[in-house]
Design a protein around this motif. Structure first.
Motif, short mmCIF file in Angstrom:
data_model
loop_
_atom_site.label_atom_id
_atom_site.label_comp_id
_atom_site.label_asym_id
_atom_site.label_seq_id
_atom_site.Cartn_x
_atom_site.Cartn_y
_atom_site.Cartn_z
N THR A 91 -5.45 -16.62 -22.71
CA THR A 91 -5.26 -15.99 -21.41
C THR A 91 -4.29 -14.84 -21.53
O THR A 91 -3.32 -14.90 -22.30
CB THR A 91 -4.72 -17.02 -20.40
OG1 THR A 91 -5.68 -18.07 -20.25
CG2 THR A 91 -4.46 -16.37 -19.04
N VAL A 92 -4.56 -13.79 -20.78
CA VAL A 92 -3.66 -12.65 -20.70
C VAL A 92 -3.17 -12.55 -19.26
O VAL A 92 -3.95 -12.67 -18.32
CB VAL A 92 -4.37 -11.35 -21.13
CG1 VAL A 92 -3.54 -10.13 -20.76
CG2 VAL A 92 -4.62 -11.37 -22.63
N HIS A 93 -1.87 -12.35 -19.13
CA HIS A 93 -1.26 -12.23 -17.80
C HIS A 93 -0.78 -10.80 -17.58
O HIS A 93 -0.38 -10.12 -18.52
CB HIS A 93 -0.06 -13.17 -17.68
CG HIS A 93 -0.39 -14.60 -17.96
ND1 HIS A 93 -1.14 -15.38 -17.10
CD2 HIS A 93 -0.09 -15.39 -19.02
CE1 HIS A 93 -1.27 -16.59 -17.61
NE2 HIS A 93 -0.65 -16.62 -18.78
N LEU A 94 -0.79 -10.38 -16.34
CA LEU A 94 -0.22 -9.09 -15.97
C LEU A 94 0.80 -9.34 -14.87
O LEU A 94 0.44 -9.64 -13.73
CB LEU A 94 -1.31 -8.12 -15.47
CG LEU A 94 -0.82 -6.72 -15.15
CD1 LEU A 94 -0.39 -6.00 -16.44
CD2 LEU A 94 -1.90 -5.91 -14.44
N GLN A 95 2.07 -9.29 -15.26
CA GLN A 95 3.16 -9.44 -14.30
C GLN A 95 3.43 -8.09 -13.67
O GLN A 95 3.75 -7.13 -14.37
CB GLN A 95 4.41 -9.97 -15.00
CG GLN A 95 5.60 -10.13 -14.09
CD GLN A 95 5.41 -11.21 -13.04
OE1 GLN A 95 4.86 -12.26 -13.32
NE2 GLN A 95 5.86 -10.94 -11.82
N MET A 96 3.31 -8.03 -12.36
CA MET A 96 3.48 -6.76 -11.66
C MET A 96 4.69 -6.87 -10.74
O MET A 96 4.68 -7.64 -9.77
CB MET A 96 2.22 -6.44 -10.84
CG MET A 96 0.94 -6.46 -11.68
SD MET A 96 -0.53 -5.95 -10.75
CE MET A 96 -0.63 -7.27 -9.55
N ASN A 97 5.73 -6.13 -11.07
CA ASN A 97 6.97 -6.15 -10.30
C ASN A 97 7.15 -4.83 -9.56
O ASN A 97 6.54 -3.81 -9.92
CB ASN A 97 8.16 -6.37 -11.22
CG ASN A 97 8.12 -7.73 -11.90
OD1 ASN A 97 7.58 -8.70 -11.36
ND2 ASN A 97 8.69 -7.81 -13.09
#
Length: 123
Positions: free
Chosen positions: A74-80
């Motif tokens: 799995t690849v995550h994209l943390q968007m802050n």
């Protein structure tokens, strides 16, 4: 390779969201693209599995972080610090090829696409 994207939603500007892209098989590169209404699909971020390298569009550098969970494929994209201009449908994409850096910015380089997930940022 089948991709399942999740994690979109509606948030206020300055807040965060995390998108996830679960793959059914091994990928060489997993990327995120987005498409806002009336605009072309654009590159957001990518992770090259063999090189363990991360690549970002200038518009999201310093705010978004792409990471991987090898065990979960799995690849995550943390968007802050989300901004209204981040509003779009976000798509994860993958290819089994080991792309060179200039190529991974191009949507045509990816062979597999997940369903989009809507991200809406209100001002």
């Amino acid at each position: 390779v089948q991709l399942q994207a999740s994690g979109g939603g509606l948030v206020q500007a300055g807040n965060s969201l995390r998108l996830s892209c679960a793959a059914s098989g091994r990928a060489g590169v997993t990327g995120w693209f987005r498409q806002a209404p009336g605009k072309e699909r654009e590159f957001v971020a990518a992770y090259r599995w063999s090189a363990n390298s991360r690549h970002y569009a200038d518009s999201v550098k310093g705010r978004f972080t792409i990471s991987r969970d090898r065990a979960e494929n799995t690849v995550h994209l943390q968007m802050n610090n989300l901004k209204p201009e981040d509003t779009a449908v976000y798509y994860c994409a993958a290819t089994t090829s080991r792309l060179i850096v200039p190529t991974l910015f191009q949507s045509v380089a990816y062979d597999y696409w997940g369903q989009g997930t809507q991200v809406t940022v209100s001002s």
